[in-house]
Design a protein around this motif. Structure first.
Motif, PDB file in Angstrom:
ATOM      1  N   THR A 246      -4.435  17.396 -20.983  1.00  0.00           N
ATOM      2  CA  THR A 246      -5.631  17.721 -21.753  1.00  0.00           C
ATOM      3  C   THR A 246      -6.806  16.929 -21.193  1.00  0.00           C
ATOM      4  N   TYR A 247      -7.976  17.575 -21.109  1.00  0.00           N
ATOM      5  CA  TYR A 247      -9.165  16.926 -20.568  1.00  0.00           C
ATOM      6  C   TYR A 247     -10.332  17.108 -21.534  1.00  0.00           C
ATOM      7  N   ILE A 248     -11.317  16.215 -21.396  1.00  0.00           N
ATOM      8  CA  ILE A 248     -12.573  16.329 -22.147  1.00  0.00           C
ATOM      9  C   ILE A 248     -13.669  16.753 -21.165  1.00  0.00           C
ATOM     10  N   LEU A 249     -14.358  17.831 -21.474  1.00  0.00           N
ATOM     11  CA  LEU A 249     -15.459  18.276 -20.616  1.00  0.00           C
ATOM     12  C   LEU A 249     -16.630  17.312 -20.749  1.00  0.00           C
ATOM     13  N   GLU A 250     -17.084  16.778 -19.610  1.00  0.00           N
ATOM     14  CA  GLU A 250     -18.213  15.850 -19.633  1.00  0.00           C
ATOM     15  C   GLU A 250     -19.478  16.486 -19.071  1.00  0.00           C
ATOM     16  N   VAL A 259     -14.503  16.473 -15.728  1.00  0.00           N
ATOM     17  CA  VAL A 259     -13.709  16.274 -16.942  1.00  0.00           C
ATOM     18  C   VAL A 259     -13.145  14.854 -16.961  1.00  0.00           C
ATOM     19  N   ILE A 260     -12.802  14.417 -18.176  1.00  0.00           N
ATOM     20  CA  ILE A 260     -12.236  13.077 -18.377  1.00  0.00           C
ATOM     21  C   ILE A 260     -10.797  13.224 -18.864  1.00  0.00           C
ATOM     22  N   ASP A 261      -9.914  12.481 -18.234  1.00  0.00           N
ATOM     23  CA  ASP A 261      -8.530  12.383 -18.734  1.00  0.00           C
ATOM     24  C   ASP A 261      -8.547  11.350 -19.860  1.00  0.00           C
ATOM     25  N   PRO A 262      -8.309  11.726 -21.108  1.00  0.00           N
ATOM     26  CA  PRO A 262      -8.428  10.770 -22.218  1.00  0.00           C
ATOM     27  C   PRO A 262      -7.379   9.662 -22.192  1.00  0.00           C
ATOM     28  N   ASN A 263      -6.319   9.852 -21.428  1.00  0.00           N
ATOM     29  CA  ASN A 263      -5.273   8.821 -21.373  1.00  0.00           C
ATOM     30  C   ASN A 263      -5.699   7.616 -20.555  1.00  0.00           C
ATOM     31  N   ASN A 264      -6.344   7.854 -19.410  1.00  0.00           N
ATOM     32  CA  ASN A 264      -6.750   6.747 -18.539  1.00  0.00           C
ATOM     33  C   ASN A 264      -8.258   6.694 -18.316  1.00  0.00           C
ATOM     34  N   GLU A 265      -8.989   7.671 -18.893  1.00  0.00           N
ATOM     35  CA  GLU A 265     -10.453   7.784 -18.817  1.00  0.00           C
ATOM     36  C   GLU A 265     -10.956   7.969 -17.380  1.00  0.00           C
ATOM     37  N   ARG A 266     -10.089   8.449 -16.529  1.00  0.00           N
ATOM     38  CA  ARG A 266     -10.515   8.780 -15.169  1.00  0.00           C
ATOM     39  C   ARG A 266     -11.149  10.161 -15.144  1.00  0.00           C
ATOM     40  N   ARG A 267     -12.056  10.322 -14.209  1.00  0.00           N
ATOM     41  CA  ARG A 267     -12.786  11.577 -14.096  1.00  0.00           C
ATOM     42  C   ARG A 267     -12.399  12.321 -12.814  1.00  0.00           C
ATOM     43  N   HIS A 268     -12.385  13.630 -12.904  1.00  0.00           N
ATOM     44  CA  HIS A 268     -12.244  14.431 -11.689  1.00  0.00           C
ATOM     45  C   HIS A 268     -12.884  15.802 -11.926  1.00  0.00           C
ATOM     46  N   ASP A 269     -13.040  16.550 -10.862  1.00  0.00           N
ATOM     47  CA  ASP A 269     -13.696  17.850 -10.934  1.00  0.00           C
ATOM     48  C   ASP A 269     -12.689  18.988 -10.900  1.00  0.00           C
ATOM     49  N   ILE A 270     -12.961  19.995 -11.727  1.00  0.00           N
ATOM     50  CA  ILE A 270     -12.216  21.258 -11.666  1.00  0.00           C
ATOM     51  C   ILE A 270     -13.124  22.272 -10.986  1.00  0.00           C
ATOM     52  N   LEU A 271     -12.707  22.799  -9.857  1.00  0.00           N
ATOM     53  CA  LEU A 271     -13.525  23.745  -9.105  1.00  0.00           C
ATOM     54  C   LEU A 271     -13.513  25.129  -9.752  1.00  0.00           C
TER      55      LEU A 271
END
Length: 337
Positions: A246-250, A259-271
């Motif tokens: 599950t991700y949070i749209l930033e 998006v943010i991974d709520p477990n580790n708060e790391r960010r990455h991009d979904i193309l």
């Protein structure tokens, strides 16, 4: 040296003045000129094909081909760019210039028979007849109307104005508001290709192109093309998930979602292509967001105070000033935007 004919004016050619020399030259016209002018856009047809721009140049070229003189050493052509169409009288009037041995002499006023018609050109007939080759169906991801669609319409309307200036076949037949979006009917299929690509390049979106047989034209099958463009309209704080995460749209960018991974708060991009593959789902509601004042920062953590109830809590990351955070199951995750 005086003119050998009138003995009053200076001789300029063959011992004669301009007036006496031109007086012995007979200019004749052959045939007639047919001109059709579109009263809506001023396009014109001389011969079999329609043209746009200034009428004078091709018309003068046509008239010059129909001019002759009684002296094989003297040619005649329209002087300057002055032609006057007399539609009721059925003629075109113009001044003539004579040329011989490097000398140019005014040869008086002349006319040529002409059939001057006023008829709509094929392009204007298409426009008034609601002709179209392509439809751009502007929609949102949620199938609900969003102001972003109006923004896109304003942008591509400016592009269409420029296209129409360079090519009259580029036109909008109609713009129709529909439930959840806007339909734009275009006179050219290629404009649908260009505009849907522009939207895809500048907005996070997905385009589906289909075509449907509409009949036959000039002996070939004629298709109408539909470009269904779904524009991403989800707000920051929307939950997006796959089967595993599950991700949070930033943030929404033209070609990716941050998006943010709520477990580790790391960010990455979904193309775009990955998101549009169907592997992702999304929630219909967004997470609660709150504003906080940073009290202190130490060891990659910050103490922040809720502006509403003055409660102090710890969030991950080093910040200063004011921050906004998403409330994910009671855990506040700061947005870095």
């Amino acid at each position: 040296m005086k003119c050998i004919v009138c003995d009053s004016r200076e001789a300029v050619i063959h011992g004669q003045c301009e007036s006496c020399f031109s007086g012995h030259i007979q200019v004749t016209t052959s045939g007639s000129v047919d001109v059709t002018i579109c009263p809506k856009c001023n396009a014109f047809k001389i011969g079999n094909s329609w043209s746009r721009g200034k009428l004078e140049k091709p018309l003068i070229k046509k008239i010059n081909g129909n001019l002759a003189t009684n002296n094989p050493n003297v040619s005649a052509h329209v002087f300057g760019n002055t032609v006057e169409l007399k539609r009721i009288e059925g003629k075109i009037e113009f001044p003539v210039e004579l040329e011989t041995e490097g000398h140019k002499i005014r040869g008086g006023e002349h006319d040529i028979p002409a059939k001057i018609l006023l008829n709509s050109c094929p392009t204007c007939n298409k426009i008034t007849g609601s002709y179209y080759e392509a439809i751009i169906q502007l929609r949102t991801l949620t199938a609900e109307y969003s102001p972003v669609l109006s923004t896109i319409l304003d942008e591509i309307s400016g592009m269409l104005d420029n296209m129409h200036k360079s090519d009259n076949e580029s036109f909008v037949s109609k713009i129709e508001p529909v439930k959840g979006g806007i339909d734009i009917y275009l006179g050219k299929k290629n404009d649908g290709i260009k505009l849907s690509k522009y939207i895809h390049d500048h907005y996070f979106s997905d385009t589906t192109r289909t075509k449907k047989l509409a009949g036959r034209r000039e002996g070939e099958d004629f298709y109408r093309h539909t470009f269904l463009v779904r524009v991403f309209n989800l707000e920051p704080g929307t939950l997006i998930w796959t089967k595993e995460k599950t991700y949070i749209l930033e943030k929404v960018k033209a070609n990716a979602l941050t998006v943010i991974d709520p477990n580790n708060e790391r960010r990455h991009d979904i193309l775009q292509n990955d998101f549009n593959s169907g592997a992702y789902s999304f929630s219909e509601e967004t997470l609660e967001t709150k504003n906080f004042i940073v009290v202190s920062t130490e060891n990659s953590e910050s103490m922040v105070m809720d502006q509403d109830n003055f409660q102090v809590l710890t969030v991950k990351g080093s910040y200063n000033g004011e921050v906004k955070a998403f409330n994910y199951n009671g855990k506040y995750i700061v947005s870095t935007l």
